[in-house]
Design a protein around this motif. Structure first.
Motif, PDB file in Angstrom:
ATOM      1  N   LEU A   1      22.437 -18.689  29.017  1.00  9.19           N
ATOM      2  CA  LEU A   1      23.271 -19.387  27.831  1.00  9.19           C
ATOM      3  C   LEU A   1      22.476 -20.797  27.628  1.00  9.19           C
ATOM      4  O   LEU A   1      22.351 -21.141  26.200  1.00  9.19           O
ATOM      5  CB  LEU A   1      24.643 -20.072  28.544  1.00  9.19           C
ATOM      6  CG  LEU A   1      25.316 -18.645  28.747  1.00  9.19           C
ATOM      7  CD1 LEU A   1      26.836 -19.013  29.389  1.00  9.19           C
ATOM      8  CD2 LEU A   1      25.686 -17.900  27.700  1.00  9.19           C
ATOM      9  N   LEU A   2      21.925 -21.465  28.609  1.00 10.11           N
ATOM     10  CA  LEU A   2      21.009 -22.496  28.247  1.00 10.11           C
ATOM     11  C   LEU A   2      19.741 -22.196  27.311  1.00 10.11           C
ATOM     12  O   LEU A   2      19.341 -22.974  26.308  1.00 10.11           O
ATOM     13  CB  LEU A   2      20.155 -23.183  29.627  1.00 10.11           C
ATOM     14  CG  LEU A   2      21.083 -23.973  30.265  1.00 10.11           C
ATOM     15  CD1 LEU A   2      20.408 -24.473  31.941  1.00 10.11           C
ATOM     16  CD2 LEU A   2      21.427 -25.432  29.666  1.00 10.11           C
ATOM     17  N   ARG A   3      19.022 -20.946  27.631  1.00 12.80           N
ATOM     18  CA  ARG A   3      17.912 -20.793  26.830  1.00 12.80           C
ATOM     19  C   ARG A   3      18.337 -20.557  25.415  1.00 12.80           C
ATOM     20  O   ARG A   3      17.597 -20.854  24.456  1.00 12.80           O
ATOM     21  CB  ARG A   3      17.340 -19.463  27.280  1.00 12.80           C
ATOM     22  CG  ARG A   3      16.637 -19.486  28.723  1.00 12.80           C
ATOM     23  CD  ARG A   3      16.095 -18.175  29.111  1.00 12.80           C
ATOM     24  NE  ARG A   3      15.440 -18.313  30.427  1.00 12.80           N
ATOM     25  CZ  ARG A   3      16.020 -17.954  31.585  1.00 12.80           C
ATOM     26  NH1 ARG A   3      17.217 -17.476  31.522  1.00 12.80           N
ATOM     27  NH2 ARG A   3      15.395 -18.274  32.739  1.00 12.80           N
TER      28      ARG A   3
ATOM     29  N   THR B   1      18.901 -21.966  19.647  1.00 13.35           N
ATOM     30  CA  THR B   1      19.753 -22.492  18.589  1.00 13.35           C
ATOM     31  C   THR B   1      19.367 -23.499  17.975  1.00 13.35           C
ATOM     32  O   THR B   1      19.665 -24.005  16.683  1.00 13.35           O
ATOM     33  CB  THR B   1      21.202 -22.131  18.923  1.00 13.35           C
ATOM     34  OG1 THR B   1      21.363 -20.754  19.521  1.00 13.35           O
ATOM     35  CG2 THR B   1      22.040 -22.418  17.678  1.00 13.35           C
ATOM     36  N   ASP B   2      19.145 -24.513  18.895  1.00  5.37           N
ATOM     37  CA  ASP B   2      18.666 -26.018  18.347  1.00  5.37           C
ATOM     38  C   ASP B   2      17.575 -25.918  16.948  1.00  5.37           C
ATOM     39  O   ASP B   2      17.263 -26.838  16.657  1.00  5.37           O
ATOM     40  CB  ASP B   2      18.194 -26.708  19.524  1.00  5.37           C
ATOM     41  CG  ASP B   2      19.178 -27.394  20.416  1.00  5.37           C
ATOM     42  OD1 ASP B   2      20.393 -27.334  19.896  1.00  5.37           O
ATOM     43  OD2 ASP B   2      19.158 -27.899  21.333  1.00  5.37           O
TER      44      ASP B   2
ATOM     45  N   ALA C   1      10.413 -19.971  17.562  1.00  2.00           N
ATOM     46  CA  ALA C   1      10.698 -20.739  18.778  1.00  2.00           C
ATOM     47  C   ALA C   1      10.274 -19.538  19.709  1.00  2.00           C
ATOM     48  O   ALA C   1      10.662 -18.555  19.422  1.00  2.00           O
ATOM     49  CB  ALA C   1      12.195 -21.185  18.933  1.00  2.00           C
ATOM     50  N   PHE C   2       9.501 -20.011  20.862  1.00  2.00           N
ATOM     51  CA  PHE C   2       9.494 -18.756  22.014  1.00  2.00           C
ATOM     52  C   PHE C   2       9.268 -19.687  23.361  1.00  2.00           C
ATOM     53  O   PHE C   2       9.069 -20.845  23.174  1.00  2.00           O
ATOM     54  CB  PHE C   2       8.167 -18.247  21.667  1.00  2.00           C
ATOM     55  CG  PHE C   2       7.001 -18.783  21.965  1.00  2.00           C
ATOM     56  CD1 PHE C   2       6.069 -18.827  23.224  1.00  2.00           C
ATOM     57  CD2 PHE C   2       6.387 -19.559  21.026  1.00  2.00           C
ATOM     58  CE1 PHE C   2       5.116 -19.448  23.434  1.00  2.00           C
ATOM     59  CE2 PHE C   2       4.891 -20.117  21.187  1.00  2.00           C
ATOM     60  CZ  PHE C   2       4.507 -20.221  22.258  1.00  2.00           C
ATOM     61  N   ASN C   3       9.603 -19.069  24.322  1.00  2.00           N
ATOM     62  CA  ASN C   3       9.642 -19.520  25.757  1.00  2.00           C
ATOM     63  C   ASN C   3       8.552 -19.036  26.684  1.00  2.00           C
ATOM     64  O   ASN C   3       8.059 -17.791  26.567  1.00  2.00           O
ATOM     65  CB  ASN C   3      10.830 -19.672  26.562  1.00  2.00           C
ATOM     66  CG  ASN C   3      11.692 -18.309  26.445  1.00  2.00           C
ATOM     67  OD1 ASN C   3      10.975 -17.444  26.024  1.00  2.00           O
ATOM     68  ND2 ASN C   3      12.883 -18.664  26.453  1.00  2.00           N
ATOM     69  N   THR C   4       7.965 -19.775  27.590  1.00  3.67           N
ATOM     70  CA  THR C   4       7.098 -19.094  28.713  1.00  3.67           C
ATOM     71  C   THR C   4       7.733 -19.996  30.120  1.00  3.67           C
ATOM     72  O   THR C   4       8.290 -20.781  30.040  1.00  3.67           O
ATOM     73  CB  THR C   4       5.572 -19.597  28.406  1.00  3.67           C
ATOM     74  OG1 THR C   4       5.528 -20.987  28.711  1.00  3.67           O
ATOM     75  CG2 THR C   4       5.229 -18.981  27.001  1.00  3.67           C
TER      76      THR C   4
ATOM     77  N   TYR D   1      15.450 -28.925  29.886  1.00  4.63           N
ATOM     78  CA  TYR D   1      16.634 -28.284  29.684  1.00  4.63           C
ATOM     79  C   TYR D   1      16.932 -27.537  31.187  1.00  4.63           C
ATOM     80  O   TYR D   1      18.061 -26.618  31.450  1.00  4.63           O
ATOM     81  CB  TYR D   1      16.985 -27.187  28.757  1.00  4.63           C
ATOM     82  CG  TYR D   1      15.961 -25.954  28.548  1.00  4.63           C
ATOM     83  CD1 TYR D   1      15.964 -24.863  29.202  1.00  4.63           C
ATOM     84  CD2 TYR D   1      14.697 -26.366  27.824  1.00  4.63           C
ATOM     85  CE1 TYR D   1      15.197 -23.624  28.925  1.00  4.63           C
ATOM     86  CE2 TYR D   1      13.755 -25.437  27.713  1.00  4.63           C
ATOM     87  CZ  TYR D   1      13.884 -24.145  28.314  1.00  4.63           C
ATOM     88  OH  TYR D   1      13.051 -23.143  28.052  1.00  4.63           O
ATOM     89  N   GLY D   2      16.416 -27.975  32.218  1.00  3.86           N
ATOM     90  CA  GLY D   2      16.704 -27.705  33.495  1.00  3.86           C
ATOM     91  C   GLY D   2      16.127 -26.311  34.333  1.00  3.86           C
ATOM     92  O   GLY D   2      16.297 -26.189  35.451  1.00  3.86           O
ATOM     93  N   LEU D   3      15.384 -25.588  33.357  1.00  4.74           N
ATOM     94  CA  LEU D   3      14.876 -24.420  33.905  1.00  4.74           C
ATOM     95  C   LEU D   3      13.247 -24.890  34.070  1.00  4.74           C
ATOM     96  O   LEU D   3      12.771 -25.469  33.554  1.00  4.74           O
ATOM     97  CB  LEU D   3      15.199 -23.255  33.029  1.00  4.74           C
ATOM     98  CG  LEU D   3      16.518 -22.854  33.037  1.00  4.74           C
ATOM     99  CD1 LEU D   3      16.811 -21.717  31.926  1.00  4.74           C
ATOM    100  CD2 LEU D   3      17.185 -22.738  34.276  1.00  4.74           C
ATOM    101  N   TYR D   4      12.717 -23.893  34.830  1.00  7.47           N
ATOM    102  CA  TYR D   4      11.078 -24.087  34.836  1.00  7.47           C
ATOM    103  C   TYR D   4      10.379 -23.253  33.888  1.00  7.47           C
ATOM    104  O   TYR D   4       9.542 -22.478  34.033  1.00  7.47           O
ATOM    105  CB  TYR D   4      10.694 -23.387  36.328  1.00  7.47           C
ATOM    106  CG  TYR D   4      11.302 -24.317  37.651  1.00  7.47           C
ATOM    107  CD1 TYR D   4      10.959 -25.577  37.928  1.00  7.47           C
ATOM    108  CD2 TYR D   4      12.654 -23.662  38.346  1.00  7.47           C
ATOM    109  CE1 TYR D   4      11.432 -26.089  39.105  1.00  7.47           C
ATOM    110  CE2 TYR D   4      13.087 -24.287  39.269  1.00  7.47           C
ATOM    111  CZ  TYR D   4      12.445 -25.425  39.542  1.00  7.47           C
ATOM    112  OH  TYR D   4      13.252 -26.256  40.729  1.00  7.47           O
TER     113      TYR D   4
END
Length: 224
Positions: free
Chosen positions: A44-46, A51-52, A167-170, A208-211
């Motif tokens: 949900l955080l991701r 969405t931002d 947007a993408f995450n790693t 956002y608090g995740l690694y």
């Protein structure tokens, strides 16, 4: 899925990654663990961070969004639960036929593509924004070089496919330890890749608090 890079598509090492996610879905079903995420609440955080990327645009119009590597459409479920799905023209794409079939059953009005974009030049359309959640967080048995080439090729392939942002995450490299098989992308590496190949207009979300890192890439002509 999948830029310029020295890894040829014929080697297709990324297909092992696709097989891993297919196995997770088969074992755990249509839930966070089925997408190889340990906790639903973290997702949900991701999704909020993804969405931002386009939240401001949704205030005035409907936004055209591609969910790349959509799995079983958990991101769309997030938008729907928060009353945002009516503000998004959503398309999902995934290499996994099983995931796409589940998505189609759940959301038959959405548009879905089952496609390996590295294996074809077929057009996937043009969107305002593209989100990629989780595809680049694990490399599994791929080498660092292979994973970086995979990421670069994906971003290159998608570069003509969005008008405003991606947007993408790693996994972050600012951690106490690195779990084997995870892909930790350094901020210096990322900045060098973006500015050389794609854009100087980018944002790093590490708040956002995740690694993890989430990166926003913006087209120069549309970034404000």
């Amino acid at each position: 899925m999948a830029v310029r890079g020295s890894l040829s598509t014929s080697s297709a090492t990324y297909l092992k990654l696709a097989a891993h996610y297919r196995d997770c879905l088969k074992k755990y079903g249509d839930k966070a663990r089925g997408m190889d995420w340990p906790r639903h609440k973290d997702n949900l955080l991701r999704f909020a961070v993804m969405t931002d990327l386009f939240a401001q645009d949704m205030r005035g119009r409907r936004v055209k969004v591609l969910d790349f590597g959509c799995g079983t459409s958990h991101f769309y479920q997030y938008l729907q639960a928060r009353g945002l799905s009516s503000k998004v023209e959503y398309t999902g794409i995934d290499i996994g036929a099983e995931s796409i079939e589940i998505s189609k059953r759940k959301f038959p009005r959405n548009r879905y593509l089952c496609l390996d974009v590295l294996a074809t030049n077929r057009s996937i359309g043009v969107y305002d924004y593209i989100v990629i959640n989780g595809l680049f967080t694990q490399k599994r048995t791929m080498s660092e070089r292979e994973m970086r080439a995979f990421l670069t090729r994906i971003l290159t392939r998608l570069q003509p496919c969005y008008r405003k942002g991606l947007a993408f995450n790693t996994m972050s490299d600012q951690v106490d330890f690195k779990r084997p098989g995870s892909f930790h992308f350094g901020l210096t590496q990322a900045a060098a890749l973006f500015t050389k190949n794609f854009t100087r207009h980018f944002v790093v979300r590490h708040d956002y608090g995740l690694y993890e890192n989430t990166f926003y890439l913006f087209k120069k002509e549309t970034h404000k």
